[in-house]
Design a protein around this motif. Sequence first.
Motif, PDB file in Angstrom:
ATOM      1  N   ARG A  86       0.509  -1.342  -0.113  1.00  0.00           N
ATOM      2  CA  ARG A  86      -0.057  -0.093   0.216  1.00  0.00           C
ATOM      3  C   ARG A  86       0.836   1.265  -0.092  1.00  0.00           C
ATOM      4  N   ALA A  87       1.775   1.155   0.792  1.00  0.00           N
ATOM      5  CA  ALA A  87       2.726   2.357   0.945  1.00  0.00           C
ATOM      6  C   ALA A  87       3.388   2.668  -0.335  1.00  0.00           C
ATOM      7  N   GLY A  88       4.024   1.683  -0.985  1.00  0.00           N
ATOM      8  CA  GLY A  88       4.750   1.783  -2.257  1.00  0.00           C
ATOM      9  C   GLY A  88       3.834   2.301  -3.419  1.00  0.00           C
ATOM     10  N   ALA A  89       2.475   1.559  -3.441  1.00  0.00           N
ATOM     11  CA  ALA A  89       1.564   2.294  -4.451  1.00  0.00           C
ATOM     12  C   ALA A  89       1.288   3.733  -4.171  1.00  0.00           C
ATOM     13  N   ILE A 146      -4.727   3.528  -0.287  1.00  0.00           N
ATOM     14  CA  ILE A 146      -3.477   3.983  -1.317  1.00  0.00           C
ATOM     15  C   ILE A 146      -3.982   5.609  -1.492  1.00  0.00           C
ATOM     16  N   SER A 147      -5.107   6.039  -1.619  1.00  0.00           N
ATOM     17  CA  SER A 147      -5.534   7.348  -1.895  1.00  0.00           C
ATOM     18  C   SER A 147      -4.998   8.239  -0.754  1.00  0.00           C
ATOM     19  N   LEU A 148      -4.913   7.794   0.762  1.00  0.00           N
ATOM     20  CA  LEU A 148      -4.487   8.705   1.633  1.00  0.00           C
ATOM     21  C   LEU A 148      -3.078   8.847   1.667  1.00  0.00           C
ATOM     22  N   VAL A 149      -2.329   7.694   1.316  1.00  0.00           N
ATOM     23  CA  VAL A 149      -0.846   7.575   1.184  1.00  0.00           C
ATOM     24  C   VAL A 149      -0.645   8.454  -0.061  1.00  0.00           C
ATOM     25  N   ALA A 150      -1.160   8.506  -1.107  1.00  0.00           N
ATOM     26  CA  ALA A 150      -0.889   9.293  -2.113  1.00  0.00           C
ATOM     27  C   ALA A 150      -1.145  10.957  -1.915  1.00  0.00           C
ATOM     28  N   LEU A 151      -2.133  11.012  -1.133  1.00  0.00           N
ATOM     29  CA  LEU A 151      -2.241  12.568  -0.827  1.00  0.00           C
ATOM     30  C   LEU A 151      -1.210  12.837   0.342  1.00  0.00           C
ATOM     31  N   GLY A 152      -0.879  12.276   1.036  1.00  0.00           N
ATOM     32  CA  GLY A 152       0.422  12.438   1.955  1.00  0.00           C
ATOM     33  C   GLY A 152       1.601  12.721   1.414  1.00  0.00           C
ATOM     34  N   ALA A 153       1.815  12.057   0.443  1.00  0.00           N
ATOM     35  CA  ALA A 153       3.322  12.296  -0.430  1.00  0.00           C
ATOM     36  C   ALA A 153       2.961  13.181  -1.508  1.00  0.00           C
ATOM     37  N   PHE A 154       1.950  13.531  -1.798  1.00  0.00           N
ATOM     38  CA  PHE A 154       1.821  14.695  -3.117  1.00  0.00           C
ATOM     39  C   PHE A 154       2.430  15.799  -2.564  1.00  0.00           C
ATOM     40  N   LEU A 199      14.478  18.112  -4.458  1.00  0.00           N
ATOM     41  CA  LEU A 199      13.582  17.016  -4.629  1.00  0.00           C
ATOM     42  C   LEU A 199      13.723  15.826  -3.802  1.00  0.00           C
ATOM     43  N   PHE A 200      15.062  15.630  -3.138  1.00  0.00           N
ATOM     44  CA  PHE A 200      15.282  14.600  -2.218  1.00  0.00           C
ATOM     45  C   PHE A 200      14.707  14.901  -0.906  1.00  0.00           C
ATOM     46  N   LEU A 201      14.801  16.147  -0.634  1.00  0.00           N
ATOM     47  CA  LEU A 201      14.291  16.894   0.769  1.00  0.00           C
ATOM     48  C   LEU A 201      12.717  16.390   0.659  1.00  0.00           C
ATOM     49  N   GLY A 202      11.963  16.616  -0.594  1.00  0.00           N
ATOM     50  CA  GLY A 202      10.651  16.300  -0.585  1.00  0.00           C
ATOM     51  C   GLY A 202      10.478  14.930  -0.493  1.00  0.00           C
ATOM     52  N   LEU A 203      11.014  13.804  -1.060  1.00  0.00           N
ATOM     53  CA  LEU A 203      10.845  12.674  -1.156  1.00  0.00           C
ATOM     54  C   LEU A 203      10.870  12.074   0.526  1.00  0.00           C
ATOM     55  N   ARG A 204      11.777  12.505   1.209  1.00  0.00           N
ATOM     56  CA  ARG A 204      12.066  12.164   2.481  1.00  0.00           C
ATOM     57  C   ARG A 204      10.833  12.709   3.267  1.00  0.00           C
ATOM     58  N   LEU A 205      10.348  13.874   3.251  1.00  0.00           N
ATOM     59  CA  LEU A 205       9.374  14.165   3.705  1.00  0.00           C
ATOM     60  C   LEU A 205       7.816  13.559   3.448  1.00  0.00           C
ATOM     61  N   ALA A 206       8.060  13.192   2.052  1.00  0.00           N
ATOM     62  CA  ALA A 206       6.862  12.363   1.480  1.00  0.00           C
ATOM     63  C   ALA A 206       6.692  10.935   2.253  1.00  0.00           C
ATOM     64  N   ILE A 207       7.850  10.430   2.512  1.00  0.00           N
ATOM     65  CA  ILE A 207       7.955   9.122   3.119  1.00  0.00           C
ATOM     66  C   ILE A 207       7.445   9.059   4.433  1.00  0.00           C
ATOM     67  N   GLY A 208       7.948   9.932   5.114  1.00  0.00           N
ATOM     68  CA  GLY A 208       7.130  10.087   6.606  1.00  0.00           C
ATOM     69  C   GLY A 208       5.687  10.428   6.546  1.00  0.00           C
ATOM     70  N   ALA A 209       5.079  11.545   5.597  1.00  0.00           N
ATOM     71  CA  ALA A 209       3.883  11.630   5.529  1.00  0.00           C
ATOM     72  C   ALA A 209       2.949  10.380   4.936  1.00  0.00           C
ATOM     73  N   ALA A 210       3.755   9.351   4.124  1.00  0.00           N
ATOM     74  CA  ALA A 210       3.007   8.399   3.768  1.00  0.00           C
ATOM     75  C   ALA A 210       2.727   7.122   4.698  1.00  0.00           C
ATOM     76  N   TRP A 211       3.971   7.070   5.668  1.00  0.00           N
ATOM     77  CA  TRP A 211       3.582   6.309   6.871  1.00  0.00           C
ATOM     78  C   TRP A 211       2.677   6.684   7.793  1.00  0.00           C
ATOM     79  N   LEU A 212       2.633   7.899   7.994  1.00  0.00           N
ATOM     80  CA  LEU A 212       1.494   8.771   8.925  1.00  0.00           C
ATOM     81  C   LEU A 212       0.302   8.311   8.258  1.00  0.00           C
ATOM     82  N   SER A 213      -0.051   8.503   6.978  1.00  0.00           N
ATOM     83  CA  SER A 213      -1.163   8.198   6.439  1.00  0.00           C
ATOM     84  C   SER A 213      -1.623   6.896   6.581  1.00  0.00           C
ATOM     85  N   LEU A 214      -0.762   5.882   6.233  1.00  0.00           N
ATOM     86  CA  LEU A 214      -1.222   4.542   6.377  1.00  0.00           C
ATOM     87  C   LEU A 214      -1.561   4.072   7.485  1.00  0.00           C
TER      88      LEU A 214
END
Length: 277
Positions: A86-89, A146-154, A199-214
């Motif tokens: 779910r997190a990867g998708a 998956i939608s929640l994770v996508a929103l958190g990462a966007f 972009l790398f900073l954004g990815l790091r923040l997105a991963i944290g938000a993704a786990w929180l959303s999951l």
Amino acid sequence: MSRTPLLETPPEVVAEAAPEARRPRMSRRWWRLVSPVALVLGWELAARTGLLAPEKLPAPSDVLATGWRLSRDGTLAVHLVDSLTRAGAGLLIGGVLALVLGTVAGLLRLGDDLVDPPVQMARMLPHLGLVPLLIIWVGIGESLKISLVALGAFFPVYFNTYAGIRDIDERLVEAARVCGLGQAARLRHVVLPGALPSLFLGLRLAIGAAWLSLVVGEQVNAQTGIGFLMMEAREFSQTDVVVLGLLVYALLGLISDLALRVAERRMLTWRRGLRAT
């Protein structure tokens, strides 16, 4: 007649000095383990001496024993694989969409006018507060999680992509144009390297938000996943399983962040930032 430069260092001296220069850096890395180890030892001591009630917060050794038991019977692996899927998708969908829209808004004036205002408006809405509306839209199945994770990462990826492109010095782009580089070459050799740190900073923040959303998503009508495992354990007052789930989420976030750090160092070897002393 050849002259030997006065400031030239013999190769054998450089070879001898290199290990000495590496030792302090390697030793400093071990200091990062001091505070986590001390925290775990203090937690274990407080639990064993009765300062922490087992039903409130069990000892780390008990949590590890529970993790080993769930690993041996395959329960933990099943829930972990579903959470990772779910997190990867969600990361893939939200990250790619954010990267495309952030690039369009950052490079094109028309894209900035059309894309950035609605994204800025949506940014003010807490995406976890959209759960009731998302349930109406996509139901309570896998699409919701998956939608929640996508929103958190966007949003982290979009804003850091946009800022990374806009923060590039325009004189560098103009110099590349004067040197004869075409538009595609300027994007590849100037814009992309300049935007990669953000972009790398954004990815790091997105991963944290993704786990929180999951965590939130897996507590809504889920049958598998680490969040579901924690909710089920709460019903039976299994505090050790709840703490285990939290530790698994923390380890997943730490491992993913470390992987991004390694990728960042390898791809941005040209960058020399300020180092802590």
